[in-house]
Scaffold this motif. Structure first.
Motif, PDB file in Angstrom:
ATOM      1  N   GLN A 198     -23.174 -21.856  79.886  1.00 16.31           N
ATOM      2  CA  GLN A 198     -23.715 -22.190  78.579  1.00 16.31           C
ATOM      3  C   GLN A 198     -23.544 -21.023  77.608  1.00 16.31           C
ATOM      4  O   GLN A 198     -23.408 -19.879  78.010  1.00 16.31           O
ATOM      5  N   ARG A 199     -23.569 -21.363  76.335  1.00 14.53           N
ATOM      6  CA  ARG A 199     -23.566 -20.356  75.280  1.00 14.53           C
ATOM      7  C   ARG A 199     -24.914 -19.654  75.282  1.00 14.53           C
ATOM      8  O   ARG A 199     -25.947 -20.259  75.547  1.00 14.53           O
ATOM      9  N   CYS A 200     -24.930 -18.340  74.990  1.00 17.19           N
ATOM     10  CA  CYS A 200     -26.183 -17.599  74.927  1.00 17.19           C
ATOM     11  C   CYS A 200     -26.143 -16.624  73.759  1.00 17.19           C
ATOM     12  O   CYS A 200     -25.118 -16.481  73.086  1.00 17.19           O
ATOM     13  N   ALA A 201     -27.254 -15.961  73.522  1.00 17.16           N
ATOM     14  CA  ALA A 201     -27.321 -14.995  72.433  1.00 17.16           C
ATOM     15  C   ALA A 201     -26.312 -13.873  72.660  1.00 17.16           C
ATOM     16  O   ALA A 201     -26.066 -13.470  73.802  1.00 17.16           O
ATOM     17  N   ASP A 202     -25.752 -13.360  71.588  1.00 17.90           N
ATOM     18  CA  ASP A 202     -24.728 -12.335  71.701  1.00 17.90           C
ATOM     19  C   ASP A 202     -25.248 -11.032  72.285  1.00 17.90           C
ATOM     20  O   ASP A 202     -24.457 -10.206  72.766  1.00 17.90           O
TER      21      ASP A 202
END
Length: 250
Positions: free
Chosen positions: A97-101
Motif C-alpha cells: 500500500q501507499r504510505c506517508a513519505d
C-alpha cells in the motif's frame, strides 16, 4: 512516493536479511537483495528496500514490514503477484500500500513480536522450525519463572553480540511468556520495543541452561548485574520467527 508491505520468508534459504557486498559485488543471497531484485524487475526500475529489522541467517519471518520508494503509481495486486512469482516460494509479500513519505519501517515501529519454538523430543518433520532438544529433560516451570526476569527496561549489552558503536543497548520487554502447545512442544512469545543483534537467541539460550539445570534460577539477574562467570548457550536460529511488527497506523 513511498510504499510499504508485509512479508514472510523461509530464513534457512538466505544469508540473513541484510544485503552484503564485497568489492562492489554481491557476496551472499539475502532476503533484502532478493526482494530488491524482484521489485526492480516487477517495476522496471531500481528499488532499494528498508526492513523493520535485520534477521540473522536461518531466522524466519511472518510479519516483517518493509518500505521502499518508487517514482510513480503502481498496481498493488499486480506487483504483489509479480514479486511472489519471482521469489520462488521462499518469500511472500502482502498488504502492499501507499504510505506517508516519511514513514520508516525500522524507526516507526512501536513493538516487535518474536516467537521461539522448542521441541523436547526428537522430531524430523519440524526440525527447520524449532530447536530440537532430543530427549533432554527441561524444567519448563523454572524456565517460565526465569523468563519473567527479562520484563521491563534493562541494559541488554550482555545478551547480544558485543558492540561498541556508542548506541543505546536499553530495551523494554513487555511480554516473555511460555506456551505449552503439547507434551513435547513449547513456544516462547516475546514482545518488546526493540531487540539487539541475537538478543532473543541469547535470552532463550540462558533459559535453556536454567531449564536443564546447568545454572540456577536467578541467573538472568546475575548476568544483568555483570556478576556471571561461565559459558553460555546460544539458541539456534531456526526456532526463531519474527511474527509481527506494530505501528500506530499499520
Amino acid at each position: 512516493m513511498r510504499y510499504r508491505f508485509r512479508c514472510e520468508y523461509l530464513g534457512s534459504a538466505f544469508y540473513g536479511w541484510q544485503e552484503q557486498n564485497e568489492a562492489g559485488k554481491r557476496k551472499f543471497v539475502t532476503v533484502q537483495s532478493t526482494l530488491e531484485d524482484a521489485l526492480s524487475i516487477a517495476l522496471r526500475a531500481p528499488v532499494r528496500v528498508t526492513g523493520s529489522g535485520r534477521t540473522d541467517t536461518g531466522v524466519h519471518a511472518r510479519g516483517q514490514c518493509v518500505h521502499f520508494d518508487y517514482d510513480g503509481e503502481l498496481d498493488p495486486v499486480k506487483t504483489v503477484r509479480s514479486v511472489n512469482g519471482l521469489t520462488k516460494r521462499l518469500i511472500r509479500i502482502r498488504d502492499l500500500q501507499r504510505c506517508a513519505d516519511d514513514f520508516n519501517a525500522r524507526y516507526d515501529a512501536t513493538l516487535r513480536y518474536y516467537q521461539y519454538t522448542i521441541y523436547t523430543r526428537p522430531v524430523a518433520l519440524m526440525r527447520e522450525f524449532g530447536w530440537e532438544c532430543g530427549s533432554l529433560h527441561l524444567d519448563l516451570d523454572a524456565m517460565e519463572r526465569e523468563a519473567k526476569r527479562f520484563l521491563g527496561e534493562h541494559d541488554f549489552i550482555d545478551f547480544c553480540i558485543p558492540r561498541n558503536d556508542g548506541k543505546s543497548t536499553l530495551c523494554t520487554l513487555y511480554e516473555f511468556r511460555l506456551q505449552r502447545i503439547n507434551e513435547w512442544t513449547c513456544m516462547f512469545h516475546i514482545k518488546g520495543n526493540r531487540f539487539l543483534h541475537r538478543q532473543v537467541r541469547a535470552m532463550v539460550g540462558t533459559l535453556f541452561d536454567v531449564g536443564r539445570g546447568r545454572y540456577p534460577e536467578g541467573t538472568v539477574d546475575t548476568i544483568f548485574a555483570k556478576k556471571f562467570k561461565g559459558e553460555r548457550t546460544w539458541a539456534p536460529p531456526q526456532g526463531l520467527v519474527l511474527q509481527n511488527v506494530e505501528y500506530k497506523d499499520y
